[in-house]
Write an enzyme that holds these catalytic residues in place. Structure first.
Site, PDB file in Angstrom:
ATOM      1  N   ASN A  97      -5.075 -19.655   9.499  1.00 57.54           N
ATOM      2  CA  ASN A  97      -6.319 -19.023   9.054  1.00 57.54           C
ATOM      3  C   ASN A  97      -7.325 -20.120   8.678  1.00 57.54           C
ATOM      4  OD1 ASN A  97      -8.376 -17.760   7.698  1.00 57.54           O
ATOM      5  ND2 ASN A  97      -7.046 -16.415   6.497  1.00 57.54           N
ATOM      6  N   HIS A  99     -11.104 -11.865  13.215  1.00 57.82           N
ATOM      7  CA  HIS A  99     -10.746 -12.996  12.365  1.00 57.82           C
ATOM      8  C   HIS A  99      -9.221 -13.172  12.420  1.00 57.82           C
ATOM      9  CE1 HIS A  99     -10.067 -15.531   9.004  1.00 57.82           C
ATOM     10  NE2 HIS A  99      -9.644 -14.567   8.202  1.00 57.82           N
ATOM     11  N   CYS A 109     -14.373 -15.357   5.198  1.00 59.42           N
ATOM     12  CA  CYS A 109     -13.897 -15.329   6.586  1.00 59.42           C
ATOM     13  C   CYS A 109     -14.811 -14.506   7.493  1.00 59.42           C
ATOM     14  CB  CYS A 109     -12.484 -14.785   6.638  1.00 59.42           C
ATOM     15  SG  CYS A 109     -11.371 -15.708   5.568  1.00 59.42           S
TER      16      CYS A 109
HETATM   17  O1  UT7 Z   1      -8.669 -14.546   5.655  1.00 58.76           O
HETATM   18  C1  UT7 Z   1      -8.648 -13.884   4.442  1.00 58.76           C
HETATM   19  C2  UT7 Z   1      -7.955 -12.610   4.561  1.00 58.76           C
HETATM   20  N1  UT7 Z   1      -6.574 -12.755   4.182  1.00 58.76           N
HETATM   21  C3  UT7 Z   1      -5.666 -11.990   4.770  1.00 58.76           C
HETATM   22  O2  UT7 Z   1      -5.953 -11.253   5.647  1.00 58.76           O
HETATM   23  C4  UT7 Z   1      -4.238 -12.043   4.233  1.00 58.76           C
HETATM   24  C5  UT7 Z   1      -3.624 -10.676   4.313  1.00 58.76           C
HETATM   25  N2  UT7 Z   1      -2.261 -10.654   3.832  1.00 58.76           N
HETATM   26  C6  UT7 Z   1      -1.216 -11.177   4.551  1.00 58.76           C
HETATM   27  O3  UT7 Z   1      -1.410 -11.710   5.626  1.00 58.76           O
HETATM   28  C7  UT7 Z   1       0.168 -10.964   4.012  1.00 58.76           C
HETATM   29  O4  UT7 Z   1       0.120 -10.139   2.871  1.00 58.76           O
HETATM   30  C8  UT7 Z   1       0.889 -12.305   3.642  1.00 58.76           C
HETATM   31  C9  UT7 Z   1       1.243 -13.057   4.901  1.00 58.76           C
HETATM   32  C10 UT7 Z   1      -0.003 -13.127   2.734  1.00 58.76           C
HETATM   33  C11 UT7 Z   1       2.214 -11.969   2.920  1.00 58.76           C
HETATM   34  O5  UT7 Z   1       3.018 -11.154   3.734  1.00 58.76           O
HETATM   35  P1  UT7 Z   1       3.654  -9.817   3.156  1.00 58.76           P
HETATM   36  O6  UT7 Z   1       4.458  -9.226   4.234  1.00 58.76           O
HETATM   37  O7  UT7 Z   1       2.531  -8.983   2.596  1.00 58.76           O
HETATM   38  O8  UT7 Z   1       4.592 -10.364   2.043  1.00 58.76           O
HETATM   39  P2  UT7 Z   1       4.605  -9.989   0.494  1.00 58.76           P
HETATM   40  O9  UT7 Z   1       3.504 -10.664  -0.226  1.00 58.76           O
HETATM   41  O10 UT7 Z   1       4.739  -8.507   0.362  1.00 58.76           O
HETATM   42  O11 UT7 Z   1       5.973 -10.664   0.053  1.00 58.76           O
HETATM   43  C12 UT7 Z   1       7.231 -10.202   0.571  1.00 58.76           C
HETATM   44  C13 UT7 Z   1       8.325 -11.123   0.062  1.00 58.76           C
HETATM   45  C14 UT7 Z   1       8.238 -11.400  -1.443  1.00 58.76           C
HETATM   46  O12 UT7 Z   1       9.548 -11.480  -1.929  1.00 58.76           O
HETATM   47  P3  UT7 Z   1      10.198 -10.233  -2.684  1.00 58.76           P
HETATM   48  O13 UT7 Z   1       9.318  -9.971  -3.858  1.00 58.76           O
HETATM   49  O14 UT7 Z   1      10.217  -9.116  -1.705  1.00 58.76           O
HETATM   50  O15 UT7 Z   1      11.568 -10.753  -3.056  1.00 58.76           O
HETATM   51  C15 UT7 Z   1       7.592 -12.754  -1.528  1.00 58.76           C
HETATM   52  O16 UT7 Z   1       7.970 -13.462  -2.678  1.00 58.76           O
HETATM   53  O17 UT7 Z   1       8.201 -12.397   0.698  1.00 58.76           O
HETATM   54  C16 UT7 Z   1       8.157 -13.433  -0.295  1.00 58.76           C
HETATM   55  N3  UT7 Z   1       7.336 -14.511   0.192  1.00 58.76           N
HETATM   56  C17 UT7 Z   1       7.830 -15.513   0.951  1.00 58.76           C
HETATM   57  N4  UT7 Z   1       9.062 -15.781   1.389  1.00 58.76           N
HETATM   58  C18 UT7 Z   1       9.214 -16.881   2.154  1.00 58.76           C
HETATM   59  C19 UT7 Z   1       5.999 -14.694   0.050  1.00 58.76           C
HETATM   60  N5  UT7 Z   1       5.617 -15.808   0.685  1.00 58.76           N
HETATM   61  C20 UT7 Z   1       6.722 -16.328   1.253  1.00 58.76           C
HETATM   62  C21 UT7 Z   1       6.946 -17.461   2.045  1.00 58.76           C
HETATM   63  N6  UT7 Z   1       8.206 -17.697   2.471  1.00 58.76           N
HETATM   64  N7  UT7 Z   1       5.964 -18.302   2.407  1.00 58.76           N
END
Ligand code: UT7
Length: 340
Positions: A292, A262, A124
C-alpha cells in the site's frame, strides 16, 4: 436507480492526460524480512493482504525525491515541455515539510518558472482528488498545463513494532501531466466523492493533539489503524460508489475496460469486483510488489498499464481511491491516449 448517498457529478472536460511517469525506491522489504522484525509469516501476509514485498525509501530519501524521480521518468519517456506548466499539485500524506509544500520542491528542481504549487491531503484518495482538481481547473480555463503527482513515503511513519500495520505499507510516486484540449465533443468524466469524518479515528497519524472529536488519540507520530473498520468501510463504500458512477454514465460493469482501485489489500479488490460485477482481469493494481503506497498506488498501476501497452484511446477507465478521513473518491473517464 440512483443512490442518494452517492451523488454522481459529471464534467465535460477540456483536459486530458498527455504524459505519465513513476518511481519506486530500490530497497525491497520482503515478507521474509518482516518475519525477522515482528511476529508474522509470509503465509499470513499473502493470505490476508496479497502483498509479497514493498519498496522502502533510503534514510536520506524523502517524498520530494520520489516526486522528482517520477517527473524525471515522465520527462525521459515523453519529453514534455515543462517550462509553461502553470500548476504543480502533489497529493501526499507524507510531505517533507509542513511547509514549504512538496510541490514547491518539485518546482524548484525542474526550475519551472511560473507555476503555482500546492500539496493536497486526502490520504489514499489523494491522487484521484488531485486529478479531478486538475481536470476542473483546466476545464474552467484557469490553467492549461498541470503536473499532478501522487506520492507517499509511508515507511517514514510506519511503526515497525506493530505487525497489524507494518506489513502493509510501501513507498512510491506516480506523476501525470494534464493539458488543455479543445475537443468539440468531450466525453464525460463522472465522479463520486464523500467523507465520513467521524471515521477519522480508524486511520490517522499525529504527533501532537490529544483527541479527535473528543476521542483520545495516540500521538506517537506513527500510523494508527483499526484495520477491520477500514476494511468494512472499503468493501461497503466502493461498490456503491462504482454503481453510482456507472449508472450516471449509462454504462454496465462489463463496459469498464480498466478498473484501477486503490491497492490496500487484494481481498478488498476481489470483494469489490465480486460485488460490482467488474471482472478481476480488468483490474490493474500493484499490491503484490509494492504493498500500500497510499496516494501512489493508482498512478503506479496506471503507469504499469501504459508501459504494458494495455490502454487504447476511448477505453473506459475507472479509478477509485479511499482511505484516511475516512474518504472516498471515484472517477470514471475515457482514456484519451498520451502525447500531443
Ligand atoms: O490505504 C488505507 C486503507 N487501509 C485499508 O484498506 C486496510 C483495510 N484493512 C485490512 O486490509 C485488514 O484489516 C488487515 C490486513 C489490516 C488485517 O487483516 P484482518 O483479516 O482484518 O485481520 P484482523 O485485524 O482481524 O486480525 C486477525 C488476527 C488477529 O489475531 P487474533 O486476535 O484473531 O488472535 C491479529 O492479531 O490476525 C492477527 N494479526 C496478524 N497475524 C500475523 C494481525 N496482523 C498480523 C500479522 N501477522 N502481520
Amino acid at each position: 436507480m440512483s443512490d442518494a448517498a452517492f451523488p454522481a457529478r459529471i464534467l465535460y472536460p477540456q483536459a486530458r492526460i498527455t504524459a505519465i511517469g513513476s518511481y519506486v525506491p530500490e530497497r525491497r522489504l520482503t515478507n521474509a524480512d518482516l518475519e525477522r522484525i515482528v511476529d508474522t509469516s509470509d503465509r499470513w501476509i499473502i493470505e490476508r493482504t496479497g502483498i509479497k514485498e514493498r519498496r522502502i525509501c533510503a534514510p536520506d530519501e524523502f517524498t520530494s525525491d520520489l516526486c522528482i524521480a517520477a517527473v524525471q521518468n515522465m520527462k525521459d519517456r515523453f519529453q514534455p515541455d515543462l517550462s509553461d506548466v502553470d500548476l504543480v499539485l502533489v497529493s501526499t500524506s507524507t510531505p517533507d515539510f509542513a511547509f514549504p509544500s512538496t510541490a514547491a520542491l518539485v518546482q524548484a528542481h525542474f526550475a519551472i518558472p511560473h507555476a503555482g504549487t500546492m500539496d493536497l491531503s486526502a490520504a489514499c484518495a489523494g491522487f484521484v482528488n488531485g486529478l479531478l482538481t486538475a481536470f476542473g481547473m483546466v476545464t474552467a480555463g484557469f490553467h492549461r498545463k498541470i503536473i499532478v503527482i501522487g506520492a507517499d513515503a509511508l515507511s517514514k511513519m510506519t511503526d515497525y513494532t506493530d505487525r497489524s500495520t507494518c506489513i502493509l505499507f510501501g513507498d512510491g510516486a506516480g506523476a501525470v501531466l494534464v493539458e488543455r484540449t479543445d475537443e468539440p465533443r468531450p466525453q464525460p468524466v463522472v465522479c463520486v466523492q464523500g467523507s465520513d469524518g467521524d471515521g477519522g479515528i480508524h486511520l490517522y497519524q499525529t504527533h501532537t493533539t490529544g483527541s479527535m472529536r473528543g476521542r483520545p488519540v495516540t500521538a506517537n507520530g506513527k500510523i494508527i489503524q483499526n484495520g477491520r473498520e477500514v476494511y468494512k468501510f472499503a468493501v461497503q463504500t466502493i461498490p456503491r460508489g462504482v454503481a453510482a458512477m456507472l449508472s450516471a454514465a449509462g454504462l454496465a460493469p462489463a463496459d469498464v475496460d480498466w478498473f484501477l482501485p486503490h491497492s490496500a489489500n487484494l481481498r478488498i479488490i476481489e470483494s469489490v469486483c465480486e460485488k460490482t460485477g467488474i471482472p478481476l482481469n480488468r483490474t490493474l493494481h500493484t499490491i503484490e510488489r509494492y504493498g500500500n503506497t497510499s496516494a501512489a498506488t493508482i498512478p503506479l498501476a496506471m503507469d504499469e498499464g501504459v508501459r504494458q501497452g494495455r490502454f487504447k484511446a476511448g477505453d473506459a477507465m475507472l479509478l477509485f481511491g479511499f482511505g484516511g478521513g475516512l474518504v472516498h473518491t471515484g472517477m470514471l473517464m475515457r482514456w484519451a491516449g498520451l502525447g500531443q
